[in-house]
Design a protein around this motif. Structure first.
Motif, PDB file in Angstrom:
ATOM      1  N   SER A 222       0.828  -1.200   0.000  1.00 15.21           N
ATOM      2  CA  SER A 222       0.000   0.000   0.000  1.00 15.21           C
ATOM      3  C   SER A 222       0.863   1.250   0.000  1.00 15.21           C
ATOM      4  O   SER A 222       1.962   1.282   0.551  1.00 15.21           O
ATOM      5  CB  SER A 222      -0.929   0.000   1.211  1.00 15.21           C
ATOM      6  OG  SER A 222      -0.182  -0.084   2.415  1.00 15.21           O
ATOM      7  N   VAL A 223       0.356   2.291  -0.657  1.00 14.90           N
ATOM      8  CA  VAL A 223       1.121   3.520  -0.861  1.00 14.90           C
ATOM      9  C   VAL A 223       0.262   4.726  -0.524  1.00 14.90           C
ATOM     10  O   VAL A 223      -0.931   4.772  -0.865  1.00 14.90           O
ATOM     11  CB  VAL A 223       1.602   3.635  -2.326  1.00 14.90           C
ATOM     12  CG1 VAL A 223       2.353   4.949  -2.551  1.00 14.90           C
ATOM     13  CG2 VAL A 223       2.470   2.448  -2.705  1.00 14.90           C
ATOM     14  N   ILE A 224       0.831   5.695   0.126  1.00 11.62           N
ATOM     15  CA  ILE A 224       0.260   7.042   0.189  1.00 11.62           C
ATOM     16  C   ILE A 224       1.217   7.951  -0.563  1.00 11.62           C
ATOM     17  O   ILE A 224       2.399   8.041  -0.239  1.00 11.62           O
ATOM     18  CB  ILE A 224       0.059   7.532   1.633  1.00 11.62           C
ATOM     19  CG1 ILE A 224      -1.157   6.848   2.246  1.00 11.62           C
ATOM     20  CG2 ILE A 224      -0.112   9.055   1.670  1.00 11.62           C
ATOM     21  CD1 ILE A 224      -1.500   7.317   3.646  1.00 11.62           C
ATOM     22  N   SER A 225       0.698   8.586  -1.594  1.00  9.83           N
ATOM     23  CA  SER A 225       1.500   9.458  -2.439  1.00  9.83           C
ATOM     24  C   SER A 225       1.021  10.901  -2.277  1.00  9.83           C
ATOM     25  O   SER A 225      -0.162  11.192  -2.467  1.00  9.83           O
ATOM     26  CB  SER A 225       1.379   9.028  -3.900  1.00  9.83           C
ATOM     27  OG  SER A 225       2.225   9.794  -4.722  1.00  9.83           O
ATOM     28  N   LEU A 226       1.939  11.786  -1.927  1.00  6.56           N
ATOM     29  CA  LEU A 226       1.603  13.169  -1.609  1.00  6.56           C
ATOM     30  C   LEU A 226       2.253  14.130  -2.593  1.00  6.56           C
ATOM     31  O   LEU A 226       3.424  13.982  -2.937  1.00  6.56           O
ATOM     32  CB  LEU A 226       2.051  13.506  -0.187  1.00  6.56           C
ATOM     33  CG  LEU A 226       1.498  12.606   0.921  1.00  6.56           C
ATOM     34  CD1 LEU A 226       2.175  12.919   2.249  1.00  6.56           C
ATOM     35  CD2 LEU A 226      -0.017  12.773   1.038  1.00  6.56           C
ATOM     36  N   ASP A 227       1.499  15.121  -3.008  1.00  5.23           N
ATOM     37  CA  ASP A 227       1.961  16.136  -3.945  1.00  5.23           C
ATOM     38  C   ASP A 227       2.388  17.382  -3.175  1.00  5.23           C
ATOM     39  O   ASP A 227       1.719  17.795  -2.218  1.00  5.23           O
ATOM     40  CB  ASP A 227       0.812  16.479  -4.901  1.00  5.23           C
ATOM     41  CG  ASP A 227       1.220  17.450  -5.978  1.00  5.23           C
ATOM     42  OD1 ASP A 227       2.395  17.439  -6.382  1.00  5.23           O
ATOM     43  OD2 ASP A 227       0.354  18.227  -6.437  1.00  5.23           O
ATOM     44  N   ALA A 228       3.488  17.989  -3.577  1.00  4.22           N
ATOM     45  CA  ALA A 228       3.923  19.229  -2.929  1.00  4.22           C
ATOM     46  C   ALA A 228       3.031  20.390  -3.363  1.00  4.22           C
ATOM     47  O   ALA A 228       2.753  20.554  -4.551  1.00  4.22           O
ATOM     48  CB  ALA A 228       5.367  19.525  -3.289  1.00  4.22           C
ATOM     49  N   ARG A 229       2.606  21.170  -2.390  1.00  4.28           N
ATOM     50  CA  ARG A 229       1.927  22.437  -2.661  1.00  4.28           C
ATOM     51  C   ARG A 229       2.696  23.539  -1.968  1.00  4.28           C
ATOM     52  O   ARG A 229       3.232  23.346  -0.878  1.00  4.28           O
ATOM     53  CB  ARG A 229       0.472  22.395  -2.202  1.00  4.28           C
ATOM     54  CG  ARG A 229      -0.371  21.433  -3.028  1.00  4.28           C
ATOM     55  CD  ARG A 229      -1.834  21.652  -2.828  1.00  4.28           C
ATOM     56  NE  ARG A 229      -2.630  20.687  -3.576  1.00  4.28           N
ATOM     57  CZ  ARG A 229      -3.954  20.646  -3.573  1.00  4.28           C
ATOM     58  NH1 ARG A 229      -4.642  21.521  -2.836  1.00  4.28           N
ATOM     59  NH2 ARG A 229      -4.606  19.734  -4.281  1.00  4.28           N
ATOM     60  N   TYR A 230       2.730  24.713  -2.610  1.00  2.00           N
ATOM     61  CA  TYR A 230       3.612  25.762  -2.114  1.00  2.00           C
ATOM     62  C   TYR A 230       3.156  27.131  -2.611  1.00  2.00           C
ATOM     63  O   TYR A 230       2.404  27.258  -3.578  1.00  2.00           O
ATOM     64  CB  TYR A 230       5.046  25.490  -2.579  1.00  2.00           C
ATOM     65  CG  TYR A 230       5.160  25.046  -4.021  1.00  2.00           C
ATOM     66  CD1 TYR A 230       5.159  25.961  -5.070  1.00  2.00           C
ATOM     67  CD2 TYR A 230       5.244  23.685  -4.331  1.00  2.00           C
ATOM     68  CE1 TYR A 230       5.242  25.539  -6.384  1.00  2.00           C
ATOM     69  CE2 TYR A 230       5.332  23.255  -5.645  1.00  2.00           C
ATOM     70  CZ  TYR A 230       5.339  24.188  -6.672  1.00  2.00           C
ATOM     71  OH  TYR A 230       5.413  23.775  -7.972  1.00  2.00           O
ATOM     72  N   GLY A 231       3.653  28.142  -1.927  1.00  2.00           N
ATOM     73  CA  GLY A 231       3.434  29.506  -2.357  1.00  2.00           C
ATOM     74  C   GLY A 231       4.439  29.901  -3.422  1.00  2.00           C
ATOM     75  O   GLY A 231       5.472  29.248  -3.607  1.00  2.00           O
ATOM     76  N   ALA A 232       4.152  30.984  -4.142  1.00  2.00           N
ATOM     77  CA  ALA A 232       5.019  31.434  -5.228  1.00  2.00           C
ATOM     78  C   ALA A 232       6.421  31.717  -4.723  1.00  2.00           C
ATOM     79  O   ALA A 232       6.624  32.212  -3.615  1.00  2.00           O
ATOM     80  CB  ALA A 232       4.432  32.677  -5.886  1.00  2.00           C
ATOM     81  N   GLY A 233       7.415  31.369  -5.539  1.00  2.00           N
ATOM     82  CA  GLY A 233       8.797  31.599  -5.152  1.00  2.00           C
ATOM     83  C   GLY A 233       9.721  31.222  -6.287  1.00  2.00           C
ATOM     84  O   GLY A 233       9.455  31.538  -7.453  1.00  2.00           O
ATOM     85  N   THR A 234      10.796  30.498  -5.960  1.00  2.00           N
ATOM     86  CA  THR A 234      11.765  30.081  -6.962  1.00  2.00           C
ATOM     87  C   THR A 234      12.205  28.644  -6.716  1.00  2.00           C
ATOM     88  O   THR A 234      12.107  28.136  -5.597  1.00  2.00           O
ATOM     89  CB  THR A 234      13.022  30.976  -6.939  1.00  2.00           C
ATOM     90  OG1 THR A 234      13.601  30.947  -5.627  1.00  2.00           O
ATOM     91  CG2 THR A 234      12.675  32.410  -7.314  1.00  2.00           C
ATOM     92  N   SER A 235      12.678  28.001  -7.770  1.00  2.00           N
ATOM     93  CA  SER A 235      13.296  26.675  -7.665  1.00  2.00           C
ATOM     94  C   SER A 235      14.498  26.644  -8.597  1.00  2.00           C
ATOM     95  O   SER A 235      14.537  27.356  -9.596  1.00  2.00           O
ATOM     96  CB  SER A 235      12.311  25.562  -8.028  1.00  2.00           C
ATOM     97  OG  SER A 235      11.975  25.635  -9.409  1.00  2.00           O
ATOM     98  N   TRP A 236      15.486  25.820  -8.255  1.00  2.00           N
ATOM     99  CA  TRP A 236      16.686  25.720  -9.085  1.00  2.00           C
ATOM    100  C   TRP A 236      16.480  24.643 -10.136  1.00  2.00           C
ATOM    101  O   TRP A 236      16.202  23.494  -9.816  1.00  2.00           O
ATOM    102  CB  TRP A 236      17.903  25.382  -8.240  1.00  2.00           C
ATOM    103  CG  TRP A 236      19.165  25.463  -9.044  1.00  2.00           C
ATOM    104  CD1 TRP A 236      19.707  24.480  -9.822  1.00  2.00           C
ATOM    105  CD2 TRP A 236      20.024  26.591  -9.174  1.00  2.00           C
ATOM    106  NE1 TRP A 236      20.863  24.927 -10.432  1.00  2.00           N
ATOM    107  CE2 TRP A 236      21.083  26.226 -10.048  1.00  2.00           C
ATOM    108  CE3 TRP A 236      20.009  27.873  -8.633  1.00  2.00           C
ATOM    109  CZ2 TRP A 236      22.100  27.105 -10.389  1.00  2.00           C
ATOM    110  CZ3 TRP A 236      21.030  28.754  -8.977  1.00  2.00           C
ATOM    111  CH2 TRP A 236      22.062  28.362  -9.842  1.00  2.00           C
ATOM    112  N   SER A 237      16.611  25.010 -11.398  1.00  2.73           N
ATOM    113  CA  SER A 237      16.432  24.039 -12.479  1.00  2.73           C
ATOM    114  C   SER A 237      17.215  24.486 -13.697  1.00  2.73           C
ATOM    115  O   SER A 237      17.671  25.631 -13.785  1.00  2.73           O
ATOM    116  CB  SER A 237      14.945  23.879 -12.830  1.00  2.73           C
ATOM    117  OG  SER A 237      14.390  25.135 -13.204  1.00  2.73           O
TER     118      SER A 237
END
Length: 313
Positions: A222-237
């Protein structure tokens, strides 16, 4: 009976909410609370075999969230396995670092997938998360770590070669996690991974629908899969430059812009980080996940040890 729970990670310890904080004596870098977040009890009540945290790579906050959770669980006496989205090719180097003396640890850890990596996976935040978990382990807490991202052998690659699209990669991820989880009697297995791999429904990127890792993982438990939610900002990519000519061959570093790129908000909550499981309403979670974890406003975490030049592989 507690079961193993999988979660793909990178993390420095940041505060969540719930249990009281305890500071092991030699965790000199731990400066904030080390706790399980609000909403964690609902996850425990479902007693899943695996817990998967789907992140946006390259933020400070996602590894910090998972790291704080792992720390809180460890201090409560739980035996942990933490999975990070690095190639199984780095597993031997990762275990060598994990079992090294503290004076050698950070140098050896760089060779377990960080050295020469420019993207958000090899971030400072991920490095700090693993470093702090190592310090917990050195203090006597039962924490193990594993790298699971993709096929680790020609045999495994051949077994999944018939799957469409990105299916072989996802199937290998799931099998690697399940195999590592069987290696000891873990109370929790935490997996920190990119959001696409964490989905529980088939994905089609235009070259054939395939089952993401978290969907494949359900064949092992069995799995619980969670999605990240966040406020506006920046990410390194790393993004291809707009003037790159796709007919000119494989892109190199000169064709990429690796930087702190803007990231739009995926949630609006005026509260500390928390976990929320789906309750059947449109606002609780999409059909692609079992719930979400709220990070607050996100900020980019640059690479720990980038190199000067590389070709995309």
């Amino acid at each position: 009976m507690r079961k193993a729970i999988l979660l793909l990670l990178s993390i420095a310890f940041a505060s969540c909410t719930n249990t009281s904080a305890i500071s092991p004596p030699n965790l000199v870098q731990q400066t904030s609370d080390c706790r399980t977040p609000d909403g964690w009890d609902a996850v425990v009540e479902r007693d899943p075999d695996f817990i998967v945290f789907g992140e946006l790579h390259g933020t400070r906050e996602a590894p910090a969230f998972v790291g704080s959770l792992a720390c809180g669980l460890a201090l409560n006496g739980e035996r942990l396995l933490v999975g990070i989205e690095f190639s199984p090719d780095h597993e031997d180097a990762l275990q060598k670092a994990w079992n090294a003396k503290e004076t050698d640890f950070e140098r050896l850890l760089l060779d377990a997938g960080w050295r020469g990596r420019d993207d958000g996976v090899g971030s400072r935040a991920m490095f700090a998360m693993v470093r702090d978990l190592y310090r917990l382990k050195q203090s006597g807490y039962p924490i193990a770590i594993t790298a699971f991202n993709g096929a680790g052998s020609d045999e495994q690659r051949a077994r999944f070669a018939h799957l469409p699209g990105q299916g072989p990669h996802e199937a290998a991820q799931a099998e690697n996690i399940a195999t590592a989880a069987q290696g000891a009697a873990y109370d929790r297995v935490l997996i920190l991974v990119g959001g696409l791999h964490a989905k529980r429904e088939a994905v089609d990127l235009g070259f054939g629908a395939f089952d993401p890792m978290a969907k494949r993982l359900r064949s092992y438990g069995s799995v619980i899969s969670l999605d990240a939610r966040y406020g506006a900002g920046t990410s390194w990519s790393c993004h291809l430059r707009s003037d790159f000519d796709m007919k000119g061959g494989r892109p190199t570093k000169d064709d990429l812009k690796c930087a702190a790129h803007p990231a739009s908000a995926t949630g609006l909550f005026e509260r500390d980080p928390f976990i929320a499981l789906a309750d059947g309403t449109d606002d609780s979670a999409s059909n692609s996940f079992d719930g979400y974890f709220w990070l607050g406003r996100i900020s980019a975490s640059p690479p720990q040890a980038p190199k000067d030049d590389r070709t995309i592989r």
